[in-house]
Design an enzyme around this catalytic site. Structure first.
Site, short mmCIF file in Angstrom:
data_model
loop_
_atom_site.label_atom_id
_atom_site.label_comp_id
_atom_site.label_asym_id
_atom_site.label_seq_id
_atom_site.Cartn_x
_atom_site.Cartn_y
_atom_site.Cartn_z
N LYS A 1 -3.95 -11.03 -7.81
CA LYS A 1 -3.79 -9.59 -7.60
C LYS A 1 -5.08 -8.83 -7.90
O LYS A 1 -5.58 -8.06 -7.07
CB LYS A 1 -2.64 -9.08 -8.48
CG LYS A 1 -2.46 -7.59 -8.46
CD LYS A 1 -2.11 -7.10 -7.07
CE LYS A 1 -2.39 -5.63 -6.92
NZ LYS A 1 -1.23 -4.82 -6.74
N CYS B 1 -4.74 2.55 -7.89
CA CYS B 1 -4.95 1.11 -8.02
C CYS B 1 -6.41 0.69 -8.08
O CYS B 1 -6.86 0.14 -9.08
CB CYS B 1 -4.24 0.39 -6.88
SG CYS B 1 -2.48 0.74 -6.85
N GLY C 1 -16.88 6.28 3.91
CA GLY C 1 -16.36 7.62 3.65
C GLY C 1 -16.82 8.14 2.31
O GLY C 1 -17.96 7.88 1.89
N ARG D 1 0.85 -1.18 0.00
CA ARG D 1 0.00 0.00 0.00
C ARG D 1 0.89 1.23 0.00
O ARG D 1 1.91 1.26 0.68
CB ARG D 1 -0.87 0.06 1.27
CG ARG D 1 -1.92 -1.01 1.36
CD ARG D 1 -2.36 -1.17 2.80
NE ARG D 1 -1.22 -1.57 3.63
CZ ARG D 1 -1.26 -1.63 4.96
NH1 ARG D 1 -2.35 -1.32 5.62
NH2 ARG D 1 -0.18 -2.00 5.65
C1 UGA Z 1 -4.03 -0.85 -2.71
C2 UGA Z 1 -4.04 -2.20 -1.95
O1 UGA Z 1 -4.46 -2.00 -0.61
C3 UGA Z 1 -2.66 -2.84 -1.97
O2 UGA Z 1 -2.71 -4.11 -1.36
C4 UGA Z 1 -2.21 -2.99 -3.44
O3 UGA Z 1 -0.93 -3.55 -3.54
C5 UGA Z 1 -2.20 -1.63 -4.09
O4 UGA Z 1 -3.52 -1.06 -4.02
C6 UGA Z 1 -1.76 -1.81 -5.52
O5 UGA Z 1 -2.48 -2.43 -6.30
O6 UGA Z 1 -0.64 -1.41 -5.86
P1 UGA Z 1 -3.31 1.65 -2.10
O7 UGA Z 1 -3.96 2.04 -3.38
O8 UGA Z 1 -1.96 2.17 -1.79
O9 UGA Z 1 -3.20 0.04 -1.98
O10 UGA Z 1 -4.26 2.17 -0.92
P2 UGA Z 1 -5.32 1.54 0.10
O11 UGA Z 1 -4.79 1.68 1.46
O12 UGA Z 1 -5.77 0.21 -0.32
O13 UGA Z 1 -6.53 2.58 -0.05
C7 UGA Z 1 -7.21 2.73 -1.30
C8 UGA Z 1 -8.38 3.68 -1.17
O14 UGA Z 1 -9.41 3.11 -0.39
C9 UGA Z 1 -8.03 5.01 -0.48
O15 UGA Z 1 -8.65 6.05 -1.19
C10 UGA Z 1 -8.63 4.86 0.89
O16 UGA Z 1 -8.99 6.09 1.46
C11 UGA Z 1 -9.85 4.01 0.60
N1 UGA Z 1 -10.35 3.23 1.76
C12 UGA Z 1 -9.59 2.25 2.30
C13 UGA Z 1 -11.61 3.48 2.26
O17 UGA Z 1 -12.34 4.38 1.77
N2 UGA Z 1 -12.07 2.72 3.31
C14 UGA Z 1 -11.33 1.74 3.87
O18 UGA Z 1 -11.81 1.09 4.81
C15 UGA Z 1 -10.05 1.50 3.36
#
Ligand code: UGA
Length: 431
Positions: free
Chosen positions: A204, A260, A253, A154
């Site tokens: 993935k 991603c 949210g 992440r």
């Molecule tokens: C995501 C995946 O979590 C990773 O495992 C993956 O490797 C990566 O994509 C990728 O494909 O490279 P990332 O995009 O860095 O990681 O961020 P996340 O932490 O997953 O959050 C993604 C979005 O979801 C953010 O906008 C976050 O605010 C939102 N989110 C996350 C929510 O709205 N609610 C949640 O409970 C969790």
């Protein structure tokens, strides 16, 4: 082991730096000369906590080098990771132009045996195409394997996720490729799952889409909670206590963003369509995600009645905390829509203002602090849950605002505390 990384973005750079940290010798190449210059000077071109330190440490130790051509990468690494972008095409599918171009370069430079590993997120069967392209363009009889080793890091916690992953997936078709990758990952204490290449590729997309689905699910529940007068945080807590569901990724949210999830869900739906399967569930995931953003903008309109000419503070612009990445950021979308409706938006983000300015331009005033952004505002929007917003002196915020209203897109604040301080407060899926 000698390892080469082609592409030094959010995937390639943490991968290379962490492999060096675990003792391998790593050469990172990139077609962007400015990026390589920055990395050679010890500067990481984007904000990722802890990454610059391990880049510098391993560069100093001589285990991590930057620069050269794709041919140099092939000459150096026994294992070559392809970490180039796979951006979305107009129809939602992934554009594999860069993967194909790199595969051709690898083919032309191939001499002794090499293991070519897809690390970027790619559609199932990309491995087949990579192998076919290399076979076609390499001199006859060249010895190589292709494998898939998807990353699951992440942004914002890329270093920790790469050094201590939940699992390492190795998609291989030969014993030799498996043994090399097992040796490469021996210094990592993580469970290893060995599969065929197509299954690894699918893992993935299936994982990211499932996580996005969880978020959309809870956002749909949040909409229900708002109608019924229930509290989505309580509902999520109650659901998450069931070990089969788990507590993670159930934060309601304004929807998911980033480079991603939006791209991967769309690509996965397109892949399914190409394979003759209708994955309508993923269209619904995308629809609910869009709706979460729309509902929040509507809340702002309900609160202000007339948006035109109003001053709005926006706290947070990155797609999530601890990154300066604003790609597909819902925060930026919200700000841009409100600016489009004629609001005067005063925005603050601890790290992402520079990136956001490129997208939002002069439609928004960028401020040096959250307090500064709140000055004269008719309402303040919490859009990205940066930790520092928890330390905001809300009493001072109230004094500088034209009207003390907070709309919280991430359920970040405690409603009781904020209301006690005299704010009108609305969040997502909470009474
Ligand atoms: C995501 C995946 O979590 C990773 O495992 C993956 O490797 C990566 O994509 C990728 O494909 O490279 P990332 O995009 O860095 O990681 O961020 P996340 O932490 O997953 O959050 C993604 C979005 O979801 C953010 O906008 C976050 O605010 C939102 N989110 C996350 C929510 O709205 N609610 C949640 O409970 C969790």
């Amino acid at each position: 082991m000698n390892v080469s990384i082609i592409g030094t973005g959010h995937v390639g750079l943490p991968t290379g730096a962490c492999l060096a940290e675990r003792g391998h010798h790593v050469l990172c190449v990139d077609s962007d000369a400015a990026k390589i210059r920055a990395l050679r000077a010890g500067r990481v071109p984007f904000y990722e906590p802890g990454l610059e330190e391990i880049v510098r440490r391993n560069a100093r130790a001589g285990r991590l080098r930057f620069g050269g051509s794709n041919a140099d990468a092939v000459a150096f690494g026994k294992v070559i990771f392809i970490c180039v972008p796979t951006p979305p095409r107009g129809d939602g599918g992934a554009d594999l132009t860069y993967i194909e171009a790199v595969s051709r370069d690898i083919a032309r430079a191939l001499a002794d045996y090499r293991l070519i590993v897809e690390r970027s997120t790619v559609p199932v069967r990309t491995g087949e195409h990579v192998k076919a392209v290399i076979t076609k363009y390499a001199r006859a009889g060249r010895d190589f394997d292709v494998a898939s080793n998807p990353e699951f890091l992440r942004e914002g916690s890329a270093v920790g996720d790469t050094l201590n992953p939940d699992r390492i997936v190795l998609g291989v078709e030969t014993r030799r490729a498996e043994m090399i990758l097992r040796e490469l990952y021996a210094p990592f204490k993580a469970p290893i799952l060995v599969t065929d290449i197509k299954s690894a590729e699918l893992i993935k997309h299936a994982s990211n889409s499932f996580l996005a689905l969880k978020i959309s699910y809870i956002n749909a529940i949040a909409a229900l909670c708002e109608k019924a007068g229930a509290n989505v945080l309580e509902v999520a807590r109650g659901m998450g206590m069931d070990r089969r569901i788990g507590p993670h990724f159930l934060n309601a949210g304004i929807g998911y963003g980033g480079s991603c999830f939006p791209k991967d869900v769309a690509a996965f739906e397109a892949i399914a369509r190409d394979l003759g399967c209708d994955f309508g569930l993923l269209r619904e995931v995308q629809r609910i995600n869009q709706e979460a953003c729309d509902r929040f903008v509507k809340k702002v309109e309900q609160e202000l009645w007339i948006v035109k000419g109003k001053t709005i503070a926006a706290w947070g612009l990155s797609f999530k905390p601890d990154t300066d990445d604003v790609r597909e950021s819902v925060a930026v979308k919200v700000v841009s829509r409100l600016a489009g409706l004629g609001a005067r938006v005063r925005a603050y983000d601890p790290r992402a203002a520079g990136e956001a300015r490129r997208v939002l331009g002069r439609s928004v005033t960028f401020c040096g602090s959250a307090l500064e952004a709140a000055r004269g505002a008719d309402c303040a929007l919490l859009l990205t849950e940066w930790e520092e917003f928890g330390r905001l002196d809300l009493r001072r915020v109230r004094r500088v605002m034209a009207h003390p209203t907070i709309l919280d897109g991430r359920n970040f604040f405690d409603p009781e505390k904020v209301r006690e301080l005299g704010f009108t407060y609305r969040s997502v899926g909470r009474p």
